[in-house]
Design a protein around this motif. Structure first.
Motif, PDB file in Angstrom:
ATOM      1  N   ARG A  40       6.082 -35.250  42.728  1.00 59.59           N
ATOM      2  CA  ARG A  40       6.418 -34.268  41.703  1.00 59.59           C
ATOM      3  C   ARG A  40       6.877 -34.964  40.417  1.00 59.59           C
ATOM      4  O   ARG A  40       6.506 -34.558  39.320  1.00 59.59           O
ATOM      5  CB  ARG A  40       7.514 -33.312  42.187  1.00 59.59           C
ATOM      6  N   VAL A  41       7.679 -36.031  40.558  1.00 56.54           N
ATOM      7  CA  VAL A  41       8.157 -36.763  39.384  1.00 56.54           C
ATOM      8  C   VAL A  41       6.968 -37.306  38.594  1.00 56.54           C
ATOM      9  O   VAL A  41       6.883 -37.122  37.382  1.00 56.54           O
ATOM     10  CB  VAL A  41       9.113 -37.906  39.789  1.00 56.54           C
ATOM     11  N   TRP A  42       6.018 -37.966  39.267  1.00 53.64           N
ATOM     12  CA  TRP A  42       4.867 -38.529  38.564  1.00 53.64           C
ATOM     13  C   TRP A  42       3.959 -37.442  38.004  1.00 53.64           C
ATOM     14  O   TRP A  42       3.428 -37.580  36.902  1.00 53.64           O
ATOM     15  CB  TRP A  42       4.089 -39.488  39.459  1.00 53.64           C
ATOM     16  N   TYR A  43       3.797 -36.345  38.735  1.00 56.76           N
ATOM     17  CA  TYR A  43       2.992 -35.236  38.236  1.00 56.76           C
ATOM     18  C   TYR A  43       3.632 -34.668  36.970  1.00 56.76           C
ATOM     19  O   TYR A  43       2.946 -34.418  35.971  1.00 56.76           O
ATOM     20  CB  TYR A  43       2.837 -34.138  39.288  1.00 56.76           C
ATOM     21  N   GLN A  44       4.945 -34.476  37.015  1.00 62.13           N
ATOM     22  CA  GLN A  44       5.649 -33.923  35.855  1.00 62.13           C
ATOM     23  C   GLN A  44       5.588 -34.874  34.661  1.00 62.13           C
ATOM     24  O   GLN A  44       5.480 -34.441  33.527  1.00 62.13           O
ATOM     25  CB  GLN A  44       7.109 -33.614  36.201  1.00 62.13           C
ATOM     26  N   LEU A  45       5.629 -36.151  34.927  1.00 59.57           N
ATOM     27  CA  LEU A  45       5.544 -37.130  33.839  1.00 59.57           C
ATOM     28  C   LEU A  45       4.207 -36.998  33.111  1.00 59.57           C
ATOM     29  O   LEU A  45       4.150 -36.972  31.890  1.00 59.57           O
ATOM     30  CB  LEU A  45       5.721 -38.547  34.374  1.00 59.57           C
ATOM     31  N   VAL A  46       3.134 -36.872  33.863  1.00 56.20           N
ATOM     32  CA  VAL A  46       1.809 -36.725  33.266  1.00 56.20           C
ATOM     33  C   VAL A  46       1.633 -35.327  32.679  1.00 56.20           C
ATOM     34  O   VAL A  46       1.117 -35.162  31.573  1.00 56.20           O
ATOM     35  CB  VAL A  46       0.707 -37.024  34.315  1.00 56.20           C
ATOM     36  N   ALA A  47       2.093 -34.298  33.380  1.00 55.24           N
ATOM     37  CA  ALA A  47       1.904 -32.918  32.931  1.00 55.24           C
ATOM     38  C   ALA A  47       2.690 -32.621  31.658  1.00 55.24           C
ATOM     39  O   ALA A  47       2.276 -31.796  30.858  1.00 55.24           O
ATOM     40  CB  ALA A  47       2.328 -31.950  34.031  1.00 55.24           C
ATOM     41  N   ARG A  48       3.795 -33.296  31.458  1.00 55.44           N
ATOM     42  CA  ARG A  48       4.633 -33.026  30.295  1.00 55.44           C
ATOM     43  C   ARG A  48       4.108 -33.672  29.022  1.00 55.44           C
ATOM     44  O   ARG A  48       4.676 -33.476  27.960  1.00 55.44           O
ATOM     45  CB  ARG A  48       6.057 -33.529  30.551  1.00 55.44           C
ATOM     46  N   SER A  49       3.061 -34.461  29.119  1.00 56.30           N
ATOM     47  CA  SER A  49       2.567 -35.157  27.936  1.00 56.30           C
ATOM     48  C   SER A  49       1.830 -34.236  26.968  1.00 56.30           C
ATOM     49  O   SER A  49       1.518 -34.634  25.852  1.00 56.30           O
ATOM     50  CB  SER A  49       1.664 -36.322  28.325  1.00 56.30           C
ATOM     51  N   ASP A  50       1.552 -33.023  27.376  1.00 56.74           N
ATOM     52  CA  ASP A  50       1.007 -32.046  26.445  1.00 56.74           C
ATOM     53  C   ASP A  50       1.741 -30.728  26.661  1.00 56.74           C
ATOM     54  O   ASP A  50       2.451 -30.548  27.616  1.00 56.74           O
ATOM     55  CB  ASP A  50      -0.510 -31.875  26.612  1.00 56.74           C
ATOM     56  N   GLY A  51       1.603 -29.839  25.730  1.00 57.18           N
ATOM     57  CA  GLY A  51       2.305 -28.574  25.836  1.00 57.18           C
ATOM     58  C   GLY A  51       3.633 -28.627  25.107  1.00 57.18           C
ATOM     59  O   GLY A  51       3.846 -29.457  24.222  1.00 57.18           O
ATOM     60  N   PRO A  52       4.561 -27.736  25.502  1.00 58.91           N
ATOM     61  CA  PRO A  52       5.844 -27.633  24.802  1.00 58.91           C
ATOM     62  C   PRO A  52       6.633 -28.949  24.854  1.00 58.91           C
ATOM     63  O   PRO A  52       6.671 -29.622  25.874  1.00 58.91           O
ATOM     64  CB  PRO A  52       6.602 -26.543  25.575  1.00 58.91           C
TER      65      PRO A  52
END
Length: 167
Positions: A40-52
């Protein structure tokens, strides 16, 4: 190098360290440490690179790069060895250099932690306290460590040492 003596942490770096440890321990107590949590940490790191709030993926590394370039040029002026090279090969100076890096990036790391906590509350509607220091260190400290040494070498070449040799 920062203005504070590198042997001692100032108040802000101490507060950042305590805050990061407290958040990490809180996250471990709340969610534990498992393969699922790490994923989840790594997914969130990548997922947070775009969007809000994705601006922090540019803001924090840029601020760290500016601090690293500033300290790298100062290293060249004071004839210090290349930061990354010394960090990699000199075990005795490694702790001192890490203190120096934390002192130079304390504000950047604190800003990153606060921004990430705000992101979690506003976007995820949930708090994962251990993720905030991980992401803040990744975005704030890692660029500093990677850029400071090359900044010193480039400053040496710029000032007339054609070899850019590590002293």
């Amino acid at each position: 190098m920062s203005g504070a003596p590198p042997e001692h942490f100032g108040l802000l770096p101490r507060l950042v360290i305590v805050f990061a440890i407290a958040l990490t321990l809180t996250g471990v107590v709340l969610y534990g440490v498992s393969g699922e949590v790490i994923e989840r940490v790594w997914y969130q790191l990548v997922a947070r690179s775009d969007g809000p709030m994705s601006f922090r993926f540019v803001l924090q590394p840029t601020m760290a790069a500016i601090a690293a370039i500033h300290d790298g040029v100062k290293d060249e002026r004071t004839a210090h060895r290349s930061y990354f090279w010394t960090f990699a090969v000199n075990r005795r100076e490694r702790a001192l250099m890490m203190r120096e890096a934390l002192t130079a990036t304390a504000r950047i790391i604190l800003l990153g932690i606060v921004i990430d906590l705000a992101y979690q509350l506003l976007v995820l509607k949930r708090l994962y306290p251990a993720e905030a220091p991980i992401i803040a260190l990744f975005l704030g400290l890692a660029p500093y460590l990677l850029i400071r040494g090359p900044a010193t070498i480039i400053a040496r070449r710029w000032r007339g040492d054609p070899s850019g040799e590590v002293r």
